[in-house]
Write a protein that holds these residues in place. Structure first.
Motif, PDB file in Angstrom:
ATOM      1  N   PHE A 178       4.481  15.249 -11.774  1.00  0.00           N
ATOM      2  CA  PHE A 178       4.312  14.321 -12.668  1.00  0.00           C
ATOM      3  C   PHE A 178       5.486  13.211 -11.927  1.00  0.00           C
ATOM      4  N   ARG A 179       6.362  13.526 -12.421  1.00  0.00           N
ATOM      5  CA  ARG A 179       7.254  12.464 -11.957  1.00  0.00           C
ATOM      6  C   ARG A 179       7.624  12.328 -10.652  1.00  0.00           C
ATOM      7  N   GLN A 180       7.261  12.943 -10.381  1.00  0.00           N
ATOM      8  CA  GLN A 180       7.999  12.302  -8.787  1.00  0.00           C
ATOM      9  C   GLN A 180       6.308  11.384  -8.587  1.00  0.00           C
ATOM     10  N   MET A 181       4.690  11.419  -8.438  1.00  0.00           N
ATOM     11  CA  MET A 181       4.644  10.647  -8.784  1.00  0.00           C
ATOM     12  C   MET A 181       4.659   9.345  -9.349  1.00  0.00           C
ATOM     13  N   ASN A 182       4.888   9.291 -10.356  1.00  0.00           N
ATOM     14  CA  ASN A 182       5.806   8.679 -11.002  1.00  0.00           C
ATOM     15  C   ASN A 182       6.990   7.430 -10.771  1.00  0.00           C
ATOM     16  N   ASP A 183       7.548   7.824  -9.670  1.00  0.00           N
ATOM     17  CA  ASP A 183       8.041   6.922  -8.669  1.00  0.00           C
ATOM     18  C   ASP A 183       8.031   6.435  -7.861  1.00  0.00           C
ATOM     19  N   PRO A 184       7.707   4.943  -8.103  1.00  0.00           N
ATOM     20  CA  PRO A 184       7.029   3.278  -7.576  1.00  0.00           C
ATOM     21  C   PRO A 184       6.939   3.172  -6.814  1.00  0.00           C
ATOM     22  N   GLU A 185       8.015   3.561  -5.691  1.00  0.00           N
ATOM     23  CA  GLU A 185       8.346   3.217  -4.142  1.00  0.00           C
ATOM     24  C   GLU A 185       7.412   4.165  -3.831  1.00  0.00           C
ATOM     25  N   ALA A 186       7.116   5.432  -3.876  1.00  0.00           N
ATOM     26  CA  ALA A 186       6.521   6.608  -3.672  1.00  0.00           C
ATOM     27  C   ALA A 186       5.022   6.183  -3.466  1.00  0.00           C
ATOM     28  N   VAL A 187       4.953   5.451  -5.112  1.00  0.00           N
ATOM     29  CA  VAL A 187       2.940   5.460  -5.261  1.00  0.00           C
ATOM     30  C   VAL A 187       2.633   4.400  -3.854  1.00  0.00           C
ATOM     31  N   ARG A 188       3.873   3.243  -4.340  1.00  0.00           N
ATOM     32  CA  ARG A 188       3.014   1.959  -3.561  1.00  0.00           C
ATOM     33  C   ARG A 188       3.001   2.356  -1.576  1.00  0.00           C
ATOM     34  N   MET A 189       4.041   3.346  -1.147  1.00  0.00           N
ATOM     35  CA  MET A 189       3.728   3.989  -0.126  1.00  0.00           C
ATOM     36  C   MET A 189       2.427   4.846   0.256  1.00  0.00           C
ATOM     37  N   ALA A 190       2.193   5.571  -0.969  1.00  0.00           N
ATOM     38  CA  ALA A 190       0.642   6.445  -1.048  1.00  0.00           C
ATOM     39  C   ALA A 190      -0.549   5.307  -0.725  1.00  0.00           C
ATOM     40  N   ALA A 191      -0.143   4.554  -1.122  1.00  0.00           N
ATOM     41  CA  ALA A 191      -1.625   3.055  -2.002  1.00  0.00           C
ATOM     42  C   ALA A 191      -2.970   4.300  -3.029  1.00  0.00           C
ATOM     43  N   PHE A 192      -3.041   5.398  -1.907  1.00  0.00           N
ATOM     44  CA  PHE A 192      -4.355   5.521  -2.845  1.00  0.00           C
ATOM     45  C   PHE A 192      -4.180   6.778  -3.935  1.00  0.00           C
ATOM     46  N   THR A 193      -4.167   6.176  -4.478  1.00  0.00           N
ATOM     47  CA  THR A 193      -3.127   6.674  -5.853  1.00  0.00           C
ATOM     48  C   THR A 193      -4.344   6.336  -7.504  1.00  0.00           C
TER      49      THR A 193
ATOM     50  N   ARG B 154      -1.608  -0.723  -5.271  1.00  0.00           N
ATOM     51  CA  ARG B 154      -1.383  -1.967  -4.793  1.00  0.00           C
ATOM     52  C   ARG B 154      -2.082  -3.363  -5.404  1.00  0.00           C
ATOM     53  N   GLY B 155      -3.656  -2.296  -6.329  1.00  0.00           N
ATOM     54  CA  GLY B 155      -4.669  -3.126  -6.302  1.00  0.00           C
ATOM     55  C   GLY B 155      -5.515  -4.102  -5.427  1.00  0.00           C
ATOM     56  N   GLU B 156      -5.544  -3.890  -4.510  1.00  0.00           N
ATOM     57  CA  GLU B 156      -6.545  -4.596  -3.676  1.00  0.00           C
ATOM     58  C   GLU B 156      -6.874  -4.072  -2.422  1.00  0.00           C
ATOM     59  N   GLU B 157      -7.597  -4.118  -2.062  1.00  0.00           N
ATOM     60  CA  GLU B 157      -8.006  -3.116  -0.457  1.00  0.00           C
ATOM     61  C   GLU B 157      -7.072  -3.586   0.817  1.00  0.00           C
ATOM     62  N   ILE B 158      -6.940  -2.379   1.354  1.00  0.00           N
ATOM     63  CA  ILE B 158      -6.048  -2.152   2.531  1.00  0.00           C
ATOM     64  C   ILE B 158      -6.535  -1.283   3.000  1.00  0.00           C
ATOM     65  N   ASP B 159      -5.720  -1.758   4.554  1.00  0.00           N
ATOM     66  CA  ASP B 159      -6.192  -0.645   5.620  1.00  0.00           C
ATOM     67  C   ASP B 159      -5.501   0.679   5.355  1.00  0.00           C
ATOM     68  N   GLU B 160      -6.636   1.225   5.990  1.00  0.00           N
ATOM     69  CA  GLU B 160      -6.636   2.623   6.221  1.00  0.00           C
ATOM     70  C   GLU B 160      -6.968   3.871   7.699  1.00  0.00           C
ATOM     71  N   ALA B 161      -6.070   4.973   7.965  1.00  0.00           N
ATOM     72  CA  ALA B 161      -6.624   5.356   9.121  1.00  0.00           C
ATOM     73  C   ALA B 161      -6.915   6.426   8.334  1.00  0.00           C
ATOM     74  N   VAL B 162      -7.566   6.909   9.251  1.00  0.00           N
ATOM     75  CA  VAL B 162      -8.531   8.518   9.143  1.00  0.00           C
ATOM     76  C   VAL B 162      -8.318   9.436  10.516  1.00  0.00           C
ATOM     77  N   LEU B 163      -7.721  10.504   9.735  1.00  0.00           N
ATOM     78  CA  LEU B 163      -7.507  11.310  10.739  1.00  0.00           C
ATOM     79  C   LEU B 163      -8.008  12.724  10.686  1.00  0.00           C
ATOM     80  N   THR B 164      -8.061  13.522  12.175  1.00  0.00           N
ATOM     81  CA  THR B 164      -8.926  14.419  12.463  1.00  0.00           C
ATOM     82  C   THR B 164      -8.405  15.602  12.683  1.00  0.00           C
ATOM     83  N   LEU B 165      -8.010  16.822  12.384  1.00  0.00           N
ATOM     84  CA  LEU B 165      -7.288  17.960  12.859  1.00  0.00           C
ATOM     85  C   LEU B 165      -9.115  18.777  13.203  1.00  0.00           C
ATOM     86  N   LYS B 166      -8.811  19.221  14.916  1.00  0.00           N
ATOM     87  CA  LYS B 166      -9.843  20.114  15.504  1.00  0.00           C
ATOM     88  C   LYS B 166      -9.719  21.160  15.579  1.00  0.00           C
ATOM     89  N   ALA B 167     -11.007  21.946  16.442  1.00  0.00           N
ATOM     90  CA  ALA B 167     -10.431  23.743  16.687  1.00  0.00           C
ATOM     91  C   ALA B 167      -9.631  23.272  18.404  1.00  0.00           C
TER      92      ALA B 167
END
Length: 157
Positions: free
Chosen positions: A17-32, A144-157
């Motif tokens: 909970f403490r870690q997930m309330n770090d403002p800089e980390a939350v901004r970087m993660a974005a999709f919280t 971030r309070g807005e729509e942003i670009d997101e990368a979707v990644l895949t790990l294949k067999a």
């Protein structure tokens, strides 16, 4: 430096909970979550995660200290990885080591991941672990309070 995964303990949750309330980390993660400071919502979320047989959730330890979490969740064929590392530990290879350990515990493939397109640290971690960008999307980033670009990644067999 010894990076280890273990089952999540009740005593880990206040640390997460403490870690997930770090403002800089939350901004970087974005999709919280909408309100990372809502303990009741956080606690309910973790109760659901820990009760689900479909989720592999782990605490990330470095030299015995709780530094984050890592998990695989979702429906078969659509399962995603997620992780959170305390910002004080960024840049030390811990996320990469933790994700590699998680991937060794969860051999099913494909697995997916999503990251804010400008989250270069997370994208590097995922790519070091074999994930490749397979799509781009836009999504609403609560942090971030807005729509942003997101990368979707895949790990294949």
């Amino acid at each position: 430096m010894d990076v280890v995964l273990r089952e999540v303990h009740d005593s880990d949750l206040p640390v997460f909970f403490r870690q997930m309330n770090d403002p800089e980390a939350v901004r970087m993660a974005a999709f919280t979550v909408k309100d990372p400071a809502d303990w009741d919502a956080f606690d309910a979320h973790w109760q659901r995660i820990r009760a689900s047989s479909d989720v592999v959730d782990r605490t990330v330890l470095v030299d015995g200290d709780v530094v984050g979490s890592a998990a695989v969740y979702g429906e078969p064929g659509e399962r995603e990885v997620t992780y959170w590392i305390d910002r004080a530990y960024w840049g030390r290879g811990i996320a990469t080591a933790a994700l590699r350990a998680l991937l060794a515990q969860v051999p099913e493939r494909p697995l997916y991941a999503r990251a804010a397109a400008d989250n270069t640290g997370s994208l590097r971690v995922l790519e070091k672990c074999g994930f490749r960008v397979t799509a781009h999307a836009r999504g609403f980033a609560n942090a971030r309070g807005e729509e942003i670009d997101e990368a979707v990644l895949t790990l294949k067999a």
